[in-house]
Scaffold this active site. Structure first.
Site, mmCIF file in Angstrom:
data_model
loop_
_atom_site.group_PDB
_atom_site.id
_atom_site.type_symbol
_atom_site.label_atom_id
_atom_site.label_comp_id
_atom_site.label_asym_id
_atom_site.label_seq_id
_atom_site.Cartn_x
_atom_site.Cartn_y
_atom_site.Cartn_z
ATOM 1 N N ASP A 16 -26.281 -26.477 63.339
ATOM 2 C CA ASP A 16 -26.027 -27.761 62.700
ATOM 3 C C ASP A 16 -25.681 -28.806 63.759
ATOM 4 O O ASP A 16 -25.235 -28.473 64.857
ATOM 5 C CB ASP A 16 -24.871 -27.645 61.712
ATOM 6 N N GLU A 17 -25.833 -30.064 63.393
ATOM 7 C CA GLU A 17 -25.587 -31.139 64.351
ATOM 8 C C GLU A 17 -24.166 -31.127 64.898
ATOM 9 O O GLU A 17 -23.920 -31.517 66.045
ATOM 10 C CB GLU A 17 -25.898 -32.493 63.714
#
Length: 229
Positions: free
Chosen positions: A103-104
């Protein structure tokens, strides 16, 4: 292999651009300036110096990146820069892709390669490649959190329980969680299923590979010779 073809295969641009690098005196080998794009060189163990940087020859590239927060594992990111922008142009040119996604806001060990078969091998559920995550939780962990994660918890979109391959409580709010699957937001959803919330997430291992202590966020290194066939 001819020098021009070697440079092309390693991502240094079109064949004409690669020949241009040679003619401009920007390619060296073993301290010698190379001036003939058609010179034949053995590729085994070959290290070229291109524009002042050493580049080992890899028929197919595999690199490890220490992913910082705020980057997307996508070639077409929507809200944040792509992790690919952290790689030098030759690696981007030859089409490296992340092996799985973080995920970012997740940090840590990310592998990237231009080997499609390797991507499939390392992301296929049947191979059960373990990934280790350091999980910082918002609240103190419940006494039954670790046993429940090891036994299996039900996620909101699947009635089949999902279990951690290994799980240990490091301190009051810190878990070390090992997974062999790669479901969407899996760590966050598993932690939510035991009544807590992930505040920070960091991947420290992928299979036998550990993130080196001296590889700073945003830096990358070659991973030659793994996994063995």
């Amino acid at each position: 292999m001819k020098l021009q073809q070697i440079l092309f295969s390693q991502g240094f641009g079109t064949r004409r651009a690669c020949a241009g690098l040679v003619y401009a005196g920007l390619v060296r080998h073993a301290g010698r300036e190379l001036d003939d794009p058609d010179e034949d060189l053995p590729t085994e163990g070959l290290v070229l110096n291109v524009e002042g940087r050493d580049w080992p020859f890899h028929a197919q590239a595999l690199v490890m990146l220490h992913k910082p927060a705020g980057y997307e594992c996508s070639q077409k990111p929507k809200h944040h820069p792509s992790v690919l922008t952290l790689l030098p142009p030759p690696l981007r040119q030859r089409g490296l892709q992340p092996i799985g996604r973080l995920d970012e806001d997740t940090t840590g060990l990310l592998l990237l390669t231009d080997d499609g078969k390797l991507i499939h091998k390392l992301t296929s559920p049947k191979h059960h490649v373990p990934k280790v995550y350091e999980v910082s939780c918002k609240h103190p962990l419940a006494a039954d959190a670790v046993p429940r994660l090891l036994a299996g918890v039900v996620l909101d979109d699947d009635p089949a329980p999902v279990a951690a391959a290994a799980c240990e409580q490091v301190d009051e709010t810190h878990l070390r969680l090992t997974l062999t699957e790669g479901k969407y937001h899996q760590v966050k959803r598993m932690v939510a299923a035991v009544g807590n919330r992930v505040e920070a997430l960091h991947r420290s291992r992928f299979g036998p590979l550990a993130l080196p202590a001296d590889l700073a966020p945003g830096q990358w290194c070659w991973i030659p010779g793994w996994p063995a066939e």
